[in-house]
Design a protein around this motif. Structure first.
Motif, short mmCIF file in Angstrom:
data_model
loop_
_atom_site.label_atom_id
_atom_site.label_comp_id
_atom_site.label_asym_id
_atom_site.label_seq_id
_atom_site.Cartn_x
_atom_site.Cartn_y
_atom_site.Cartn_z
N VAL A 87 0.84 -1.20 0.00
CA VAL A 87 0.00 0.00 0.00
C VAL A 87 0.88 1.25 0.00
CG1 VAL A 87 -1.67 1.35 1.32
CG2 VAL A 87 -1.96 -1.14 1.10
N ASP A 88 1.91 1.27 0.84
CA ASP A 88 2.81 2.43 0.91
C ASP A 88 3.52 2.64 -0.42
OD1 ASP A 88 2.03 2.58 3.53
OD2 ASP A 88 3.93 1.85 4.37
N ILE A 122 -6.56 -6.42 -4.36
CA ILE A 122 -6.14 -7.37 -3.34
C ILE A 122 -7.18 -8.48 -3.24
CG2 ILE A 122 -5.69 -7.70 -0.88
CD1 ILE A 122 -4.56 -4.90 -0.76
N VAL A 123 -6.72 -9.72 -3.44
CA VAL A 123 -7.58 -10.89 -3.36
C VAL A 123 -7.22 -11.67 -2.09
CG1 VAL A 123 -8.22 -13.08 -4.44
CG2 VAL A 123 -7.79 -11.06 -5.87
N GLY A 124 -8.21 -11.94 -1.26
CA GLY A 124 -7.97 -12.64 -0.02
C GLY A 124 -8.67 -11.96 1.13
N GLN A 135 -7.56 -1.39 4.44
CA GLN A 135 -8.52 -0.50 3.78
C GLN A 135 -8.39 0.93 4.30
OE1 GLN A 135 -12.09 -2.85 4.60
NE2 GLN A 135 -12.30 -3.32 2.42
N ALA A 136 -8.23 1.06 5.62
CA ALA A 136 -8.06 2.39 6.19
C ALA A 136 -6.76 3.03 5.70
CB ALA A 136 -8.04 2.29 7.73
N ARG A 137 -5.71 2.25 5.58
CA ARG A 137 -4.41 2.76 5.10
C ARG A 137 -4.53 3.25 3.66
NH1 ARG A 137 0.28 0.96 7.78
NH2 ARG A 137 2.24 1.75 6.88
N CYS A 138 -5.28 2.52 2.85
CA CYS A 138 -5.49 2.95 1.46
C CYS A 138 -6.24 4.27 1.41
CB CYS A 138 -6.27 1.87 0.69
SG CYS A 138 -5.33 0.38 0.32
N ARG A 139 -7.27 4.41 2.23
CA ARG A 139 -8.03 5.67 2.25
C ARG A 139 -7.15 6.83 2.70
NH1 ARG A 139 -12.04 2.18 4.47
NH2 ARG A 139 -11.50 2.86 6.59
N ALA A 186 -7.83 1.43 -4.51
CA ALA A 186 -7.73 0.00 -4.20
C ALA A 186 -9.10 -0.64 -4.14
CB ALA A 186 -7.01 -0.21 -2.86
N VAL A 187 -9.14 -1.90 -4.51
CA VAL A 187 -10.34 -2.70 -4.39
C VAL A 187 -9.98 -4.01 -3.69
CG1 VAL A 187 -10.05 -3.70 -6.71
CG2 VAL A 187 -12.29 -3.77 -5.60
N PHE A 188 -10.78 -4.41 -2.72
CA PHE A 188 -10.58 -5.64 -1.97
C PHE A 188 -11.66 -6.63 -2.42
CE2 PHE A 188 -8.29 -2.54 0.34
CZ PHE A 188 -7.33 -3.17 1.12
N LEU A 189 -11.25 -7.70 -3.10
CA LEU A 189 -12.20 -8.64 -3.69
C LEU A 189 -12.57 -9.79 -2.78
CD1 LEU A 189 -10.84 -8.84 -7.36
CD2 LEU A 189 -12.64 -7.36 -6.42
N GLY A 190 -11.90 -9.93 -1.63
CA GLY A 190 -12.18 -11.05 -0.75
C GLY A 190 -11.68 -12.36 -1.34
#
Length: 328
Positions: free
Chosen positions: A228-229, A241-243, A252-256, A262-266
């Motif tokens: 992320v950094d 990010i998958v997982g 997610q907070a770090r990305c904001r 960023a998208v987190f697909l689970g």
């Protein structure tokens, strides 16, 4: 077809089950091996930490496995203590069995199962298979003098001392285990992690140059905060990010906070993961340690450019300027 034994008993990683594989999106990928192995045995028995749901899942799997599991709730150690008797009852009157670990973590259960079967006159071979350096990983994560690392090394040593044969995924892991536990190196076989060729046979789509992909558990070992950094410093990238895991909310907070797109697909099943790998501009793995990283091999097989970091497991998997790039 050559018959190896009457049955194979697959001893799951401590706490693991077919349901946990399904929920992590890896059931199809993990079971592909055992579907092929089943041709060499009359039956496959899964000894794990699930419940009746695992029996339902097993009915959909090739190789017609049976499952040893509990009907009621109990903790992991109680389940593990019951496995030898449950497996012996499930196998009935078989005379020749191979007991195989999924990973070294949970090896004590495999040792107990093999010992119980032998005490009842069954010819039981113990195959210790590990996809990563179990105790080294705990030493890196918690410290070499930590209780976690000491316990892991103890279980690892007990398993290797009792095993008839050991299978690991890299030459380096075999060398370290032989040195650490005083095991004859000739007793190890090196079988790298496989990549499902059928699942990877689809044509490559046009790559999205701005897309950075990471796949894996969202926990501290994977160090996705570094990714992320890095994306924040580069700017103008789309991070996928998958997982899932304990670090998801923090990431997610770090990305904001850093303005990272960023998208987190689970969790995704194998086919959808491969689609992401065929589409991304670059695949990144920045774990503090790995064994023989399967996602790196899969990304390479999908034709994705791969970037990793200098760390145990990754440094051996990525030959600089040939199979990927290594960053400090």
């Amino acid at each position: 077809m050559t018959r190896i034994a009457d049955a194979m008993v697959l001893v799951m990683t401590r706490g693991g089950s077919l349901a946990s594989w399904r929920d992590a999106g890896v059931l199809e990928r993990e079971w592909a091996l055992y579907e092929r192995i089943a041709r060499h045995y009359e039956r496959i028995v899964v000894a794990g930490y699930g419940d009746d749901e695992d029996r339902e899942i097993a009915r959909s799997l090739g190789g017609s496995p049976s499952v040893v599991c509990h009907h009621g709730a109990c903790d992991t150690l109680d389940r593990e203590a019951d496995l030898p008797a449950l497996v012996s009852r499930e196998l009935g009157g078989v005379s020749c069995v191979v007991v195989k670990t999924n990973q070294f973590q949970g090896g004590d259960a495999a040792v107990s199962i093999a010992r119980t079967l032998r005490s009842r006159g069954v010819c039981a071979a113990l195959l210790a298979r590990g996809g990563y350096d179990y105790s080294r990983g705990f030493a890196v994560r918690f410290g070499p003098a930590s209780v976690e690392a000491i316990d892991a090394a103890g279980e690892e040593g007990r398993l290797l001392a009792q095993a008839d044969r050991m299978v690991v995924t890299t030459d380096r892991i075999a060398e370290l285990l032989a040195w650490r536990h005083g095991v004859d190196p000739s007793r190890f076989d090196v079988v790298p992690n496989y990549v499902d060729g059928v699942a990877l046979s689809a044509p490559t789509v046009e790559r999205e140059a701005r897309t950075v992909l990471a796949v894996g558990r969202l926990d501290p070992q994977k160090r996705l905060d570094l990714l992320v950094d890095a994306c924040a410093l580069i700017g103008d990238v789309h991070l996928v990010i998958v997982g899932d895991g304990v670090c998801r909310d923090g990431l997610q907070a770090r990305c904001r906070e850093q303005g990272v797109d960023a998208v987190f697909l689970g969790q995704l099943d194998g086919t959808r993961v491969y689609e992401q790998m065929r589409r991304c501009g670059v695949f990144v793995q920045c774990s503090v340690w790995e064994g023989h990283p399967k996602t790196v091999r899969e990304a390479q097989a999908c034709g994705a450019p791969v970037v990793g970091v200098h760390a145990p497991g990754l440094s051996e998997a990525l030959e600089p300027e040939h199979a990927g790039l290594l960053a400090r």
